[in-house]
Design a protein around this motif. Structure first.
Motif, PDB file in Angstrom:
ATOM      1  N   ARG A  52      -1.466   7.074  -0.091  1.00  0.00           N
ATOM      2  CA  ARG A  52      -2.806   7.778   0.461  1.00  0.00           C
ATOM      3  C   ARG A  52      -4.060   7.031   1.071  1.00  0.00           C
ATOM      4  O   ARG A  52      -4.524   7.414   2.076  1.00  0.00           O
ATOM      5  CB  ARG A  52      -3.379   8.558  -0.769  1.00  0.00           C
ATOM      6  CG  ARG A  52      -4.578   9.485  -0.468  1.00  0.00           C
ATOM      7  CD  ARG A  52      -5.047  10.037  -1.497  1.00  0.00           C
ATOM      8  NE  ARG A  52      -6.138  10.811  -1.357  1.00  0.00           N
ATOM      9  CZ  ARG A  52      -7.520  10.484  -1.406  1.00  0.00           C
ATOM     10  NH1 ARG A  52      -7.856   9.036  -1.307  1.00  0.00           N
ATOM     11  NH2 ARG A  52      -8.644  11.227  -1.024  1.00  0.00           N
ATOM     12  N   ASP A  53      -4.204   5.778   0.321  1.00  0.00           N
ATOM     13  CA  ASP A  53      -5.357   4.998   0.787  1.00  0.00           C
ATOM     14  C   ASP A  53      -4.851   4.360   2.129  1.00  0.00           C
ATOM     15  O   ASP A  53      -5.823   4.149   2.966  1.00  0.00           O
ATOM     16  CB  ASP A  53      -5.569   3.990  -0.218  1.00  0.00           C
ATOM     17  CG  ASP A  53      -6.284   4.492  -1.404  1.00  0.00           C
ATOM     18  OD1 ASP A  53      -6.877   5.680  -1.429  1.00  0.00           O
ATOM     19  OD2 ASP A  53      -6.341   3.811  -2.529  1.00  0.00           O
ATOM     20  N   GLU A  54      -3.828   3.878   2.243  1.00  0.00           N
ATOM     21  CA  GLU A  54      -3.367   3.249   3.469  1.00  0.00           C
ATOM     22  C   GLU A  54      -3.306   4.175   4.724  1.00  0.00           C
ATOM     23  O   GLU A  54      -3.675   4.093   5.765  1.00  0.00           O
ATOM     24  CB  GLU A  54      -1.764   2.992   3.458  1.00  0.00           C
ATOM     25  CG  GLU A  54      -1.648   1.422   2.433  1.00  0.00           C
ATOM     26  CD  GLU A  54      -0.226   1.226   2.322  1.00  0.00           C
ATOM     27  OE1 GLU A  54       0.000  -0.012   2.255  1.00  0.00           O
ATOM     28  OE2 GLU A  54       0.439   2.026   2.123  1.00  0.00           O
ATOM     29  N   CYS A  55      -2.831   5.853   4.487  1.00  0.00           N
ATOM     30  CA  CYS A  55      -2.928   6.631   5.359  1.00  0.00           C
ATOM     31  C   CYS A  55      -4.537   6.902   6.161  1.00  0.00           C
ATOM     32  O   CYS A  55      -4.684   7.025   7.039  1.00  0.00           O
ATOM     33  CB  CYS A  55      -2.408   7.985   4.873  1.00  0.00           C
ATOM     34  SG  CYS A  55      -0.764   8.160   4.805  1.00  0.00           S
ATOM     35  N   VAL A  56      -5.418   7.099   4.858  1.00  0.00           N
ATOM     36  CA  VAL A  56      -6.791   7.309   5.151  1.00  0.00           C
ATOM     37  C   VAL A  56      -7.452   6.290   6.305  1.00  0.00           C
ATOM     38  O   VAL A  56      -8.083   6.250   6.931  1.00  0.00           O
ATOM     39  CB  VAL A  56      -7.476   7.456   3.906  1.00  0.00           C
ATOM     40  CG1 VAL A  56      -9.083   7.380   4.223  1.00  0.00           C
ATOM     41  CG2 VAL A  56      -7.085   8.670   3.279  1.00  0.00           C
ATOM     42  N   ARG A  57      -7.035   4.841   5.740  1.00  0.00           N
ATOM     43  CA  ARG A  57      -7.327   3.564   6.419  1.00  0.00           C
ATOM     44  C   ARG A  57      -6.568   3.654   7.889  1.00  0.00           C
ATOM     45  O   ARG A  57      -7.546   3.357   8.966  1.00  0.00           O
ATOM     46  CB  ARG A  57      -6.837   2.550   5.704  1.00  0.00           C
ATOM     47  CG  ARG A  57      -7.065   1.155   6.575  1.00  0.00           C
ATOM     48  CD  ARG A  57      -6.249   0.269   5.789  1.00  0.00           C
ATOM     49  NE  ARG A  57      -5.105   0.135   6.266  1.00  0.00           N
ATOM     50  CZ  ARG A  57      -3.853  -0.399   5.666  1.00  0.00           C
ATOM     51  NH1 ARG A  57      -4.354  -1.035   4.702  1.00  0.00           N
ATOM     52  NH2 ARG A  57      -2.904  -0.426   6.070  1.00  0.00           N
ATOM     53  N   ASP A  58      -5.429   4.119   8.093  1.00  0.00           N
ATOM     54  CA  ASP A  58      -4.929   3.977   9.418  1.00  0.00           C
ATOM     55  C   ASP A  58      -5.260   5.196  10.405  1.00  0.00           C
ATOM     56  O   ASP A  58      -5.209   5.049  11.521  1.00  0.00           O
ATOM     57  CB  ASP A  58      -3.341   3.764   9.303  1.00  0.00           C
ATOM     58  CG  ASP A  58      -2.848   2.618   8.631  1.00  0.00           C
ATOM     59  OD1 ASP A  58      -3.789   1.546   8.209  1.00  0.00           O
ATOM     60  OD2 ASP A  58      -1.768   2.574   8.297  1.00  0.00           O
ATOM     61  N   ILE A  59      -5.387   6.317   9.583  1.00  0.00           N
ATOM     62  CA  ILE A  59      -5.721   7.695  10.536  1.00  0.00           C
ATOM     63  C   ILE A  59      -6.958   8.126  10.430  1.00  0.00           C
ATOM     64  O   ILE A  59      -7.278   8.597   9.521  1.00  0.00           O
ATOM     65  CB  ILE A  59      -4.377   8.603  10.081  1.00  0.00           C
ATOM     66  CG1 ILE A  59      -3.184   8.039  10.222  1.00  0.00           C
ATOM     67  CG2 ILE A  59      -4.619   9.896  11.138  1.00  0.00           C
ATOM     68  CD1 ILE A  59      -2.106   9.201   9.642  1.00  0.00           C
ATOM     69  N   LYS A  60      -7.721   7.622  11.405  1.00  0.00           N
ATOM     70  CA  LYS A  60      -9.190   8.000  11.172  1.00  0.00           C
ATOM     71  C   LYS A  60      -9.542   9.409  11.180  1.00  0.00           C
ATOM     72  O   LYS A  60      -9.095  10.226  11.966  1.00  0.00           O
ATOM     73  CB  LYS A  60     -10.047   7.560  12.396  1.00  0.00           C
ATOM     74  CG  LYS A  60     -11.502   7.425  12.352  1.00  0.00           C
ATOM     75  CD  LYS A  60     -12.250   6.883  13.517  1.00  0.00           C
ATOM     76  CE  LYS A  60     -13.797   7.112  13.432  1.00  0.00           C
ATOM     77  NZ  LYS A  60     -14.246   6.428  14.419  1.00  0.00           N
ATOM     78  N   GLY A  61     -10.228   9.830  10.146  1.00  0.00           N
ATOM     79  CA  GLY A  61     -10.595  11.559  10.244  1.00  0.00           C
ATOM     80  C   GLY A  61      -9.466  12.492   9.492  1.00  0.00           C
ATOM     81  O   GLY A  61      -9.637  13.479   9.664  1.00  0.00           O
ATOM     82  N   LEU A  62      -8.480  11.977   9.095  1.00  0.00           N
ATOM     83  CA  LEU A  62      -7.413  12.427   8.764  1.00  0.00           C
ATOM     84  C   LEU A  62      -7.775  13.322   7.209  1.00  0.00           C
ATOM     85  O   LEU A  62      -8.518  12.630   6.295  1.00  0.00           O
ATOM     86  CB  LEU A  62      -6.047  11.925   8.310  1.00  0.00           C
ATOM     87  CG  LEU A  62      -4.880  12.339   7.736  1.00  0.00           C
ATOM     88  CD1 LEU A  62      -4.257  13.158   8.663  1.00  0.00           C
ATOM     89  CD2 LEU A  62      -3.657  11.330   7.173  1.00  0.00           C
ATOM     90  N   ASN A  63      -7.261  14.474   7.140  1.00  0.00           N
ATOM     91  CA  ASN A  63      -7.896  15.450   5.861  1.00  0.00           C
ATOM     92  C   ASN A  63      -7.398  14.511   4.541  1.00  0.00           C
ATOM     93  O   ASN A  63      -6.145  14.587   4.328  1.00  0.00           O
ATOM     94  CB  ASN A  63      -7.514  16.569   5.860  1.00  0.00           C
ATOM     95  CG  ASN A  63      -8.010  17.570   4.745  1.00  0.00           C
ATOM     96  OD1 ASN A  63      -8.593  17.025   3.855  1.00  0.00           O
ATOM     97  ND2 ASN A  63      -7.678  18.685   5.044  1.00  0.00           N
ATOM     98  N   PRO A  64      -8.120  14.023   3.719  1.00  0.00           N
ATOM     99  CA  PRO A  64      -7.549  13.312   2.602  1.00  0.00           C
ATOM    100  C   PRO A  64      -7.264  14.195   1.340  1.00  0.00           C
ATOM    101  O   PRO A  64      -6.743  13.883   0.387  1.00  0.00           O
ATOM    102  CB  PRO A  64      -8.591  12.359   2.141  1.00  0.00           C
ATOM    103  CG  PRO A  64     -10.090  13.091   2.755  1.00  0.00           C
ATOM    104  CD  PRO A  64      -9.399  13.929   3.605  1.00  0.00           C
TER     105      PRO A  64
END
Length: 494
Positions: free
Chosen positions: A144-156
């Protein structure tokens, strides 16, 4: 009527010669499939004329999701042979056309309520790489944290992580055009755009085709020993006109729509695969950055429009925006953020076991032979165009007592476009002349949309600070030496 051929040496300007009275083979349809068969035939020594009623690649072949891919979602349909073939073709074209294609990581976010959990995504991506013979860059899994870091603005909210796999992005129109340009390096290759086949007859057992220049109205009859129809979504409507073909509908047309968003409004660094659960079932939506803009699509609905003038409906646009805002809620994307849109028709071939479900209908192609000297190809997917027509090409070569070497089409393309998609630049007057002389545009739209890769004024503004009207009016007299173009054409361009 004029027809374009070229000298043997790569890089020489195309020369203009009259249309001949007869050809060994005529291909009707200048999209990617027709272009691929054209190149295969001429590289194997068959004199061939390629015809298109509009500009080359001006229909379905320029209205794709701009991907070279195996088809990650076809794994669930058990289309393993198609995915295997497409992945190997994808990796071949990444090598042959690095100026037109790029391999990039695609992120597939997984949420707690997603239909496919992370463990299932991991298995699917491993299978995807396996079917590529591990020629893909290897997949990975992100938390999850890597996704939020790599994809700006992605719904967490509810985000579990993502699978990351590799596919290609491309300029679909440019590949079609450069396949044609490459074929035209052969002395027995001929191609003509904006020329419609208005009649087909059998005269003394020969195929007689009436050609009409769509810009001048001039007509000419030609004879073809062999005819290949690569008409995409126009297959059924065209062939049913001629009773001697005894043609019955084979297509299940599927409309797919896309929108373009400014990258400043959706500043993502990597393509995203959205898998919404809604009325469209297992529809996948790709969100793909292309320089200063982001492509979002596609839908999959029955077509109710004129096949030549397909546009996204308001419902489709709102569907794409709705799902964008679910995945990127902070972006607040509305219709006024759209800088371009387009729709195309997938010429899917009917299958009895799908019950008309376009999402489950295979992307496999089929070849028909309504007469001993006539071939029809339908269906398929863009990525596999090189191998789709191989059955036809082999039969035609044998008909003319020529040996067939399927490996000839694995050679690099020899005549690159002046303006490429990844190193886009504003052409100088000298370069504009070079485009007009070598790349076969006939109208202003041909030049702007397919040779310069500009779909709208808004996209032009994103690409350059030069005013659209000022630039083209400055070069108007030069362009009029080659194109059907006026100041009014420039003013009314969208």
């Amino acid at each position: 009527m004029q027809c374009h051929s070229c000298h043997r040496r790569p890089g020489d300007h195309l020369k203009t010669t009259p249309v001949k009275d007869s050809y060994k083979t005529v291909i009707v349809g200048g999209g990617i499939v027709g272009a691929g068969i054209f190149r295969d035939l001429v590289l194997n020594g068959v004199e061939t004329l390629l015809i298109d009623a509009g500009d080359f690649s001006s229909q379905t072949s320029e209205r794709s999701s701009k991907m070279l891919h195996g088809g990650i979602r076809y794994l669930e349909n058990m289309d393993f042979p198609l995915v295997f073939e497409a992945l190997h073709e994808k990796n071949l074209w990444l090598k042959l056309t690095p100026h037109l294609t790029r391999e990039v990581p695609f992120y597939m976010p997984v949420y707690k309520d997603s239909k496919r959990p992370l463990w299932m995504i991991r298995i699917g991506l491993f299978l995807y790489d396996l079917l590529s013979s591990f020629k893909n860059s290897p997949f990975s899994m992100k938390n999850r944290d890597e996704c939020v870091r790599d994809i700006k603005g992605l719904n967490p909210e509810g985000l579990s992580g993502a699978g990351v796999y590799y596919d290609g992005i491309m300029d679909d129109a440019k590949i079609t055009l450069e396949v044609i340009y490459d074929a035209l390096n052969e002395p027995h290759a001929f191609a003509i755009n904006h020329t419609k086949v208005t009649n087909v007859r059998k005269i003394n057992s020969k195929n007689t085709l009436t050609l009409k220049d769509q810009l001048t109205g001039e007509e000419k009859n030609i004879i073809a020993d062999q005819v290949v129809y690569a008409l995409g979504p126009f297959t059924d409507s065209f062939l049913k006109q001629y009773s001697f073909y005894h043609w019955k509908d084979v297509l299940l047309p599927s409309k797919g729509s896309h929108i373009w968003i400014r990258s400043t409004d959706l500043p993502i660094a990597h393509p995203i695969v959205m898998t919404p659960q809604d009325e469209y079932g297992d529809r996948v939506i790709f969100v793909i950055p292309h320089g200063e803009k982001v492509l979002v699509g596609t839908t999959e609905v029955p077509n109710k429009d004129d096949l030549f003038h397909v546009k996204p409906t308001e419902e489709e646009i709102q569907y794409l925006l709705k799902n964008l805002n679910l995945y990127f809620p902070q972006s607040n994307l509305t219709k006024d953020k759209i800088i371009g849109s387009f729709a195309g028709i997938r010429p899917l071939v009917k299958e009895e076991n799908t019950g008309g479900d376009r999402g489950k209908t295979s992307r496999e192609h089929k070849v028909f032979q309504p007469a001993s000297d006539t071939y029809v190809i339908a269906g398929g997917k863009y990525t596999t165009f090189r191998v789709m027509g191989r059955e036809i090409t082999q039969k035609i070569c044998h008909r003319f007592h020529l040996s067939y070497n399927q490996d000839k089409t694995e050679s690099p393309l020899r005549s690159p476009s002046v303006v490429g998609p990844f190193e886009w630049h504003l052409p100088s007057e000298t370069e504009l002349i070079h485009i007009c002389e070598k790349e076969m545009p006939k109208t202003f739209e041909d030049l702007v949309v397919r040779r310069l890769s500009v779909l709208s004024r808004a996209i032009w503004k994103e690409k350059t600070k030069e005013d659209f009207d000022t630039y083209f009016n400055r070069h108007l007299k030069t362009l009029q030496r080659y194109l059907k173009i006026s100041a009014e054409d420039i003013a009314k361009f969208n």
